[in-house]
Write an enzyme that holds these catalytic residues in place. Sequence first.
Site: not given
Length: 306
Positions: A41, A86, A90, A111, A126, A153, A175, A277
């Site tokens: 970031s 992060t 969150k 976030n 997100d 999550g 999950n 990602g």
Amino acid sequence: MKKKRAVAKEVYDLSDLKDWRDVGPPIRLGVLGDPVEHSLSPQIQNAALEHCKIGMHYARFHILPNELREAMDKLRDLQFAGFNLTLPHKVTAPELVDRVDDDAKQIGAINVIKIDAGKMHGFNTDGRGFARAIREEFSVDLRDLRVMILGAGGAARAIALECAKSQCERLVLANRAFEKGEQLAQRLRDFFGGPRVLGPVPRLQAIAWEESAFRFQIANIDLVVNATPVGLNRGDASPLSSRLLAPHLMVYDTIYSSARTPLVLAAVEAGARATNGLSMLLHQGALAFEIWFERPAPLEVMRAAL
């Protein structure tokens, strides 16, 4: 007596915030996480700040879960413009801010935080960042896809809500703790009321984390999304093995790194299209920039910085 300006550090922590020494340009944005050393970031945000001639800097802050409240108070006292959150912050942060936007309330995770006149406002970029990333990587919209999300999550919730709001063809939630996936499915039930898909499988479903369950679902899925931390650490195995994947799939791993993640490697071995990602990071970062500064983000400058 005035404190001397310090040299910028790669990673700050709570002790730094307690004895803050500014650099030039001053640090007024950052990302809080545990771990946070891997975060890219700062690269994209500092490129954007420089391009837009905004006189501030963005930094990493290694903050432990039990330090989050104190760290956020310090950032407010230091008159930060805002910050990103992060893992693992969150989900716990919403109760620590003054206001949470509607999407973030539904997700139960934030976030992005903007600090305005001493008040903290929480957002979640997100989901929207994910939707833009899928369009960019695979030239398709979520509404046309049957999606399976691994995890339940903060990131998984945001992605699941975006899929639901986009009226995707199918949504399957997997999950390790089945109950958590089932709870998320129940929260999204109202989005899947209409008979959009005809056939033997439901439009919205939580499944057990079992090979047989995955094997059955793969034939009725277009996009697999890893929203778990599995793959973040060296030595992690892929959350799904190559024998469970298939060539017709698109695979998106929300984890980003310079090397291919274990899931991306497994997907490529199975003949599927796969990516990590980075594109989601880019687009959610651009959305964060727009929240902080109420102006368009220089997307191509941020992309070049990655």
